[in-house]
Design a protein around this motif. Structure first.
Motif, short mmCIF file in Angstrom:
data_model
loop_
_atom_site.label_atom_id
_atom_site.label_comp_id
_atom_site.label_asym_id
_atom_site.label_seq_id
_atom_site.Cartn_x
_atom_site.Cartn_y
_atom_site.Cartn_z
N GLU A 109 0.82 -1.22 0.00
CA GLU A 109 0.00 0.00 0.00
C GLU A 109 0.85 1.27 0.00
N GLY A 110 2.12 1.11 0.34
CA GLY A 110 3.00 2.27 0.34
C GLY A 110 3.13 2.93 1.70
N SER A 111 4.23 3.64 1.85
CA SER A 111 4.45 4.47 3.04
C SER A 111 4.52 5.92 2.58
N ARG A 112 3.58 6.72 3.07
CA ARG A 112 3.57 8.14 2.67
C ARG A 112 4.42 8.93 3.64
N LEU A 113 5.50 9.49 3.12
CA LEU A 113 6.41 10.28 3.94
C LEU A 113 6.20 11.76 3.66
#
Lengths: 116, 109
Positions: A109-113
């Protein structure tokens, strides 16, 4: 797990802080990719692992970015001294096959930084 | 070696057809197609391996030309659920995936 798992899903860092993003690929998948996706853009290749070997790190934007996969399963992407331009979604993908026969990529799902 | 995708964006009404193109300056080992909905991970649609190959499922199909430098994705009788950004992922033998810039597809009722 059944799919690729990434953590944390969201991370807010102050400029200059170090961050670590984790990827847990599908069990048994040989290939693991990290991508960086800026808002409204396509995924940009960062690095590729075949089991524990990092075969390609040509996409890492600077020496502040470091990735590892020490036991050939879980991978960590580390960003040191974060800058505002590092703000993006970091996607991890895994595949059963080897580099030249990768087949379908399964994305997390991804890591939003967000770097403030 | 990022592939060229066209068009950049397309707006359709439900039931209309669309074609998305992906081209490379070098012959490819294979080409992948993915769809990404807003805020979600890209999802695999299909992979083409052979020059001249055509394949598809439901109303989404794709082709790969004989020289293995161009692929097209065909969306027929589009549905609202087709909305999203479509990426081609060219697989250069021995190198890694560099996704295209994407084609944003919007299907309106």
């Amino acid at each position: 797990g059944a799919g690729v798992s990434q953590s944390p899903r969201y991370k807010v860092a102050k400029r200059g802080q170090d961050v670590a993003l984790r990827c847990d690929p599908i069990s048994g998948h040989v290939s693991l990719f990290w991508y960086q996706q800026a808002l409204g853009q396509g995924p940009e290749f960062l690095t590729y692992f075949q089991n524990e070997a990092q075969l390609d790190k040509s996409g890492l934007p600077s020496d502040r970015f470091f990735a590892e996969r020490p036991e050939g399963s879980v991978s960590t992407l580390k960003i040191q001294r974060t800058q505002q331009e590092d703000s993006a979604v970091y996607l991890c993908a895994s595949s059963f096959g080897y580099q030249t026969n990768t087949g379908e990529l399964f994305f997390g799902e991804g890591s939003r930084l967000t770097v403030l | 070696q990022q592939p060229v995708q066209s068009p950049q964006a397309v707006i359709l009404r439900e039931g209309e057809d669309a074609v998305i193109n992906c081209s490379s300056s070098k012959a490819l080992y294979s080409v992948h197609w993915y769809r990404q909905k807003h805020g979600e991970a890209p999802v695999f649609l299909m992979i083409l391996l052979k020059g001249g190959e055509q394949k598809g499922h439901d109303k989404i199909s794709a082709s790969f030309n004989e020289k293995k430098q161009q692929s097209s994705l065909y969306l027929t009788a589009s549905q609202l659920s087709y909305s999203g950004t479509y990426f081609c992922g060219p697989d250069f033998y021995g190198q890694n995936f560099v996704f295209g810039p994407g084609t944003r597809l919007s299907v309106l009722p």
